[in-house]
Design an enzyme around this catalytic site. Structure first.
Site, PDB file in Angstrom:
ATOM      1  N   VAL A 167     -89.489  35.725 -62.654  1.00 23.41           N
ATOM      2  CA  VAL A 167     -89.775  37.156 -62.549  1.00 23.41           C
ATOM      3  C   VAL A 167     -89.753  37.851 -63.905  1.00 23.41           C
ATOM      4  O   VAL A 167     -90.643  38.626 -64.221  1.00 23.41           O
ATOM      5  CB  VAL A 167     -88.801  37.858 -61.585  1.00 23.41           C
ATOM      6  CG1 VAL A 167     -89.061  39.361 -61.575  1.00 23.41           C
ATOM      7  CG2 VAL A 167     -89.002  37.309 -60.180  1.00 23.41           C
ATOM      8  N   CYS A 168     -88.736  37.532 -64.713  1.00 25.44           N
ATOM      9  CA  CYS A 168     -88.673  38.177 -66.030  1.00 25.44           C
ATOM     10  C   CYS A 168     -89.918  37.846 -66.823  1.00 25.44           C
ATOM     11  O   CYS A 168     -90.461  38.683 -67.515  1.00 25.44           O
ATOM     12  CB  CYS A 168     -87.492  37.693 -66.850  1.00 25.44           C
ATOM     13  SG  CYS A 168     -86.034  37.487 -65.909  1.00 25.44           S
TER      14      CYS A 168
END
Lengths: 154, 181
Positions: free
Chosen positions: A43-44
């Protein structure tokens, strides 16, 4: 998290193995602080890649984007090169999470930053903040709206 | 809750029934493998839903990770100038791994486009600006990755694979039919 209207505390962190960035040096510019849990996690990666595509929108608004996690400067270097990032990633590494704690976005359970956003004005005051669920990429609409609103209040 | 900004207008690329009860907007990147996998899923959904669906495609190329995506998007926009947007959109998704300049020119030629005109449009700012406008609208709408879907103006955060999206869209049709009766 710090309240809107509060002065954002100064800090100085490594962005490359031999270079530090001090928040106060960015006075005169708006600053977007993107705290995120970890380099390389899916996600990051998406979140930082997305922001990487929109630097020109931020620059148009006189805003600089800064990513912050507890990863080491060497880790940031590799991650940044891999994703072709054109903005600084700061290393909140030693003492671990000190800046994240100062900003109220450190997760004691995981030992990582929470996924949190701050928009600071030209004088370094908090104008907008957002805490995202850790597994959700918050996108950029909140940041863009905050910057627009700052323009309208000028 | 993120909302589609701006709403769909006549300037958008629209397929299906413009007055359909359900509107599906995709923000897509021609070089993104997930969008490539979504492409046949959408085709299937369109077939199943027929006149109940309006489908709109907007560009969201992540140029730093997909170096050819913006160029491919511009090619589809330039094809639109000759009325062949969807044909180009399809051929690009069906050949996702070959998107360099020559490849795109080849696709345009295979669609029978006037190549002098196409090359001129492809290299003009007008169509790459259009791609950038789509991208900015996606950012403002809260797109956080591709493909990014909006159903009747609201961001769809569910799964799009298999039949999940289809079932969600069908449930929207039913909900609307109930409102009208």
């Amino acid at each position: 998290m710090l309240e809107v209207g509060k002065k954002a505390p100064d800090f100085s962190l490594f962005t490359t193995p031999d270079q530090q960035i001090e928040l106060n040096q960015l006075k005169g510019k708006r600053v977007i602080l993107a705290f995120y849990p970890a380099d390389w996690s899916p996600v990051c990666g998406d979140q930082m890649s997305l922001y990487n595509e929109m630097l020109k929108f931020f620059h148009k608004q006189n805003a600089e984007l800064i990513g912050i996690s507890v990863d080491s400067k060497w880790c940031h270097l590799a991650f940044s090169r891999d994703r072709n990032l054109h903005f600084p990633l700061l290393s909140d590494f030693e003492p671990k999470g000190a800046v994240s704690k100062l900003y109220g976005v450190y997760d004691d359970k995981t030992g990582e930053c929470k996924r949190a956003l701050y928009v600071l004005d030209e004088e370094g005051y908090v104008r907008w903040k957002y805490l995202s669920p850790v597994g959700v990429n918050p996108g950029a609409d909140g940041i863009m709206d905050a910057l627009d609103e700052m323009n309208s209040k000028k | 809750m993120s909302k589609l900004r701006p709403e769909v207008t006549g300037n958008d690329h629209i397929q299906g029934n413009v007055n359909a009860p359900v509107e599906l907007v995709e923000y897509g990147d021609y070089e993104c493998p997930h969008c490539g996998r979504a492409y046949p899923v959408i085709k299937k959904i369109q077939k199943k839903m027929g006149d109940n669906l309006k489908f709109v495609f907007r560009n969201f190329p992540l140029s730093e990770v997909h170096p050819d995506a913006r160029m491919a998007a511009t090619a589809a926009e330039a094809a639109d100038a000759q009325g062949k947007f969807w044909e180009m959109h399809d051929i690009i998704f069906e050949n996702q791994r070959s998107l360099n300049y020559e490849d795109l020119m080849g696709y345009a030629e295979s669609l029978g486009l006037d190549m002098d005109q196409f090359e001129k449009d492809f290299n003009s700012r007008k169509y790459s600006d259009r791609v950038d406008e789509d991208f900015e609208s996606g950012l403002r709408s809260g797109v956080n990755g591709t493909p990014g879907f909006f159903v009747n103006g609201e961001k769809y955060n569910g799964i799009w694979e298999d039949t999940e999206l289809l079932h969600f869209l069908q449930s929207k049709v039913h909900a609307q039919q109930h409102e009208h009766h």
